[in-house]
Design a protein around this motif. Structure first.
Motif, PDB file in Angstrom:
ATOM      1  N   CYS A  84      -3.244  22.955 -12.655  1.00  0.00           N
ATOM      2  CA  CYS A  84      -4.660  22.907 -12.093  1.00  0.00           C
ATOM      3  C   CYS A  84      -4.618  22.134 -10.879  1.00  0.00           C
ATOM      4  O   CYS A  84      -3.949  20.842 -10.901  1.00  0.00           O
ATOM      5  CB  CYS A  84      -5.336  22.273 -13.307  1.00  0.00           C
ATOM      6  SG  CYS A  84      -7.233  21.917 -12.593  1.00  0.00           S
ATOM      7  N   SER A  86      -7.334  20.592  -9.848  1.00  0.00           N
ATOM      8  CA  SER A  86      -8.223  19.333  -9.811  1.00  0.00           C
ATOM      9  C   SER A  86      -7.738  18.356 -11.170  1.00  0.00           C
ATOM     10  O   SER A  86      -7.791  17.172 -10.924  1.00  0.00           O
ATOM     11  CB  SER A  86      -9.533  19.850 -10.212  1.00  0.00           C
ATOM     12  OG  SER A  86      -9.538  21.096 -11.070  1.00  0.00           O
ATOM     13  N   CYS A  87      -7.148  18.931 -12.080  1.00  0.00           N
ATOM     14  CA  CYS A  87      -6.744  17.868 -13.243  1.00  0.00           C
ATOM     15  C   CYS A  87      -5.222  17.913 -13.325  1.00  0.00           C
ATOM     16  O   CYS A  87      -4.751  16.993 -14.023  1.00  0.00           O
ATOM     17  CB  CYS A  87      -7.579  18.115 -14.417  1.00  0.00           C
ATOM     18  SG  CYS A  87      -7.046  19.589 -15.275  1.00  0.00           S
ATOM     19  N   CYS A 107      -8.997  27.042 -15.202  1.00  0.00           N
ATOM     20  CA  CYS A 107      -8.310  26.022 -15.730  1.00  0.00           C
ATOM     21  C   CYS A 107      -8.973  25.813 -17.369  1.00  0.00           C
ATOM     22  O   CYS A 107     -10.070  25.830 -17.431  1.00  0.00           O
ATOM     23  CB  CYS A 107      -8.328  24.525 -15.214  1.00  0.00           C
ATOM     24  SG  CYS A 107      -7.521  23.143 -16.057  1.00  0.00           S
ATOM     25  N   PHE A 109      -8.554  23.591 -19.231  1.00  0.00           N
ATOM     26  CA  PHE A 109      -8.749  22.186 -19.606  1.00  0.00           C
ATOM     27  C   PHE A 109      -9.964  21.619 -19.174  1.00  0.00           C
ATOM     28  O   PHE A 109     -11.020  20.939 -19.779  1.00  0.00           O
ATOM     29  CB  PHE A 109      -7.600  21.379 -19.267  1.00  0.00           C
ATOM     30  CG  PHE A 109      -7.510  19.870 -19.629  1.00  0.00           C
ATOM     31  CD1 PHE A 109      -6.834  19.972 -21.139  1.00  0.00           C
ATOM     32  CD2 PHE A 109      -7.946  18.868 -19.107  1.00  0.00           C
ATOM     33  CE1 PHE A 109      -6.740  18.537 -21.487  1.00  0.00           C
ATOM     34  CE2 PHE A 109      -7.527  17.673 -19.574  1.00  0.00           C
ATOM     35  CZ  PHE A 109      -7.156  17.420 -20.899  1.00  0.00           C
ATOM     36  N   CYS A 110     -10.174  21.743 -17.809  1.00  0.00           N
ATOM     37  CA  CYS A 110     -11.349  21.219 -16.991  1.00  0.00           C
ATOM     38  C   CYS A 110     -12.459  22.271 -16.620  1.00  0.00           C
ATOM     39  O   CYS A 110     -13.394  21.996 -16.221  1.00  0.00           O
ATOM     40  CB  CYS A 110     -11.082  20.399 -15.744  1.00  0.00           C
ATOM     41  SG  CYS A 110     -10.360  21.089 -14.447  1.00  0.00           S
TER      42      CYS A 110
HETATM   43 ZN   LIG Z   1      -7.982  21.568 -14.766  1.00  0.00          ZN
END
Ligand SMILES: [Zn+2]
Length: 122
Positions: A84, A86-87, A107, A109-110
């Motif tokens: 990802c 961003s994260c 993603c 996750f985020c």
């Molecule tokens: Zn992410």
């Protein structure tokens, strides 16, 4: 290069062996000793040729075989590229979406959506 060395060794080996045999047949004690020494040298020469042949036989073929392993990227995506943006969480195959030949990833996750830099050749 080794072929020349082998040829010379075999040639001299045969010459020495024949000479040694002649000395052995001739009969007297000194001649038998000379003949035995010549045969011994001939034997050592043949042994070296045998060793060269053995090394030549084992070396080149096996190296070639290891390089024949082909990389085909069909269907699989390099796991190191799938992160990802961003994260940094790893992106799995189920997070990917194909949009007009490009790959879009969401993603899990985020929730960030981004395009993958390189489209895989499916
Ligand atoms: Zn992410």
């Amino acid at each position: 290069m080794n072929k020349i060395v082998e040829g010379v060794l075999v040639f001299f080996g045969i010459c020495l062996a024949l000479l040694g045999a002649i000395f052995l047949i001739a009969g007297s004690i000194e001649n038998v000793i000379i003949g035995a020494v010549l045969l011994l040298i001939a034997f050592v020469m043949f042994f070296f040729v045998y060793r060269i042949e053995k090394i030549e036989a084992t070396k080149p073929t096996q190296i070639q075989q290891t390089f024949n392993v082909k990389m085909d990227g069909s269907g699989t995506f390099d796991a190191r590229e799938m992160k990802c943006k961003s994260c940094g969480a790893p992106i799995t195959a189920k997070d990917l979406t194909v949009i007009q030949g490009g790959i879009s990833a969401k993603c899990s996750f985020c929730g960030a959506i981004f395009a993958m830099e390189e489209a895989p050749k499916w």
